[in-house]
Write a protein that holds these residues in place. Sequence first.
Motif, short mmCIF file in Angstrom:
data_model
loop_
_atom_site.label_atom_id
_atom_site.label_comp_id
_atom_site.label_asym_id
_atom_site.label_seq_id
_atom_site.Cartn_x
_atom_site.Cartn_y
_atom_site.Cartn_z
N VAL A 259 -5.81 -2.64 20.22
CA VAL A 259 -6.07 -3.41 18.74
C VAL A 259 -7.45 -2.98 18.16
CG1 VAL A 259 -6.86 -5.59 19.74
CG2 VAL A 259 -5.77 -5.51 17.44
N ASN B 145 0.45 3.40 11.07
CA ASN B 145 -0.68 3.46 10.81
C ASN B 145 -1.35 2.04 11.15
OD1 ASN B 145 -3.61 4.05 10.28
ND2 ASN B 145 -3.06 4.73 8.26
N LYS C 283 -6.88 10.16 17.31
CA LYS C 283 -6.57 9.09 18.07
C LYS C 283 -6.72 7.64 17.15
CE LYS C 283 -7.20 7.99 22.37
NZ LYS C 283 -8.25 7.32 23.17
N ALA C 284 -7.20 7.62 16.22
CA ALA C 284 -6.92 6.84 14.99
C ALA C 284 -6.01 7.17 14.08
CB ALA C 284 -8.08 6.36 14.40
N LYS D 36 0.76 -1.17 -0.05
CA LYS D 36 0.08 0.05 -0.13
C LYS D 36 0.95 1.25 -0.15
CE LYS D 36 -3.61 0.94 2.67
NZ LYS D 36 -4.65 1.03 2.41
N GLY E 170 -4.70 6.62 11.36
CA GLY E 170 -4.90 6.85 10.16
C GLY E 170 -5.54 8.02 9.59
N LEU F 193 -13.85 7.51 17.01
CA LEU F 193 -12.46 7.86 16.30
C LEU F 193 -12.70 8.24 15.03
CD1 LEU F 193 -9.67 5.54 17.90
CD2 LEU F 193 -11.16 7.72 19.02
N ARG F 194 -13.59 7.40 14.23
CA ARG F 194 -13.89 7.68 12.66
C ARG F 194 -15.41 7.29 12.44
NH1 ARG F 194 -11.04 3.82 8.28
NH2 ARG F 194 -12.57 2.23 8.89
N VAL G 241 -11.77 -0.70 19.17
CA VAL G 241 -10.58 -0.38 19.42
C VAL G 241 -10.66 -0.89 21.07
CG1 VAL G 241 -8.76 1.00 20.33
CG2 VAL G 241 -9.96 1.31 17.96
P1 AMP Z 1 -8.32 1.25 7.31
O1 AMP Z 1 -8.87 -0.03 7.29
O2 AMP Z 1 -7.34 1.57 5.92
O3 AMP Z 1 -9.42 2.37 7.30
O4 AMP Z 1 -7.38 1.55 8.13
C1 AMP Z 1 -7.41 1.26 9.57
C2 AMP Z 1 -8.01 2.59 10.40
O5 AMP Z 1 -8.06 2.08 11.85
C3 AMP Z 1 -7.05 3.42 10.43
O6 AMP Z 1 -7.71 4.87 10.53
C4 AMP Z 1 -6.12 3.34 12.00
O7 AMP Z 1 -5.57 4.57 12.31
C5 AMP Z 1 -7.33 2.69 12.62
N1 AMP Z 1 -6.62 2.00 13.72
C6 AMP Z 1 -6.22 0.70 13.67
N2 AMP Z 1 -5.92 0.55 15.01
C7 AMP Z 1 -6.23 1.21 15.80
C8 AMP Z 1 -6.04 1.46 17.52
N3 AMP Z 1 -5.51 0.65 18.02
N4 AMP Z 1 -6.35 2.43 17.87
C9 AMP Z 1 -6.97 3.61 17.12
N5 AMP Z 1 -7.17 3.49 15.84
C10 AMP Z 1 -6.79 2.21 15.15
#
Ligand code: AMP
Length: 313
Positions: A103, A47, A211-212, A41, A214, A179-180, A85
């Motif tokens: 996680v 992330n 806090k996420a 990716k 990504g 967080l999202r 989470v």
């Molecule tokens: P995506 O599946 O591409 O949207 O990426 C996974 C999303 O989950 C990203 O925004 C990460 O930052 C978020 N994420 C994964 N693990 C955690 C965690 N332990 N705490 C907070 N956010 C997480």
Amino acid sequence: MQKAGELLRGGELVAFPTETVYGLGANGLDGEAAKKIYEAKGRPSDNPLILHVASLYQFKELSGKLSRSAILLAGEFWPGPMTLVVKKNKHIPDVVTAGLDTVAVRYPANRDAQELIRAAGVPIAAPSANLSGSPSPTNARDVLEDMEGRIAAILDGGGCSVGGESTIIDTTTNRVAILRPGGIPVEMVEGLLGAVQLDPALQGVEAAVPKAPGMKYRHYAPKAKVVLCQTFQEIGAAVRENRGKKRKIGVIAQKRVVGCFSRVYRDGAELAEKLFAFLRDLDRKQVEIIYVETVLETGIGLAVMNRLRKAAR
Ligand code: AMP
Ligand code: MG
């Protein structure tokens, strides 16, 4: 399905459909395999990934002590477009969680996804199956566009029914926080738990660190410039202004606009389902600019507007 499961067990990458977007999967208990996801990716290593499971039992195996709200949320919205989470169990490789002590776990509703997780026999670590920074893929063709030559296989299950990504909810602190925004609307979460917090970074608080991890990246961006318009009239005016300039214009709105590449949606739910595919599609038409008619920030609209603002940045 068996072949895809074998590839995953053997440490290879397999893209697969879920109800939200296509995931780029690896064996979630194999750190070396998960590392390949970041390479394919071009994803920053800070992330973390989401672990996908096909039962509540599998969820409990991955987590440490669960809070009451985590148990309630899992019972109410799984399988479905929600990621929790939670405190992580020690055996989860550090690459999966980017070194965090928590996680992210999701139990998807899509039948192909569930069958694949069972065929693999392990939780599947998977972020969205796009190159880092581009719109998430919601069909196999969009995955192929980004991942051809980089991964072992794509499981083609047709289009994704929800389209937007999952709602990420942090259940590890005293007050549950979104967080999202995503497929499960905040209103439904609050219907179950009472008032919850929205991560300040989502409300445009400049200094706030999401806090996420990504969420801090400029995501979901097509190559074309994206301009948000509150009304259809605004779009009409902008399109008229561009006439004669010989520019290729894209429009995503509730009505068709003649003389440009026009994509129509009915309501927030349909825009959520089709937004990423529209953006990718308009990029293929090589438009210079995309005008988008915005939706109200209620229900699924909050998630849609969050993605649109990132695309328009
Ligand atoms: P995506 O599946 O591409 O949207 O990426 C996974 C999303 O989950 C990203 O925004 C990460 O930052 C978020 N994420 C994964 N693990 C955690 C965690 N332990 N705490 C907070 N956010 C997480
Ligand atoms: Mg993503």
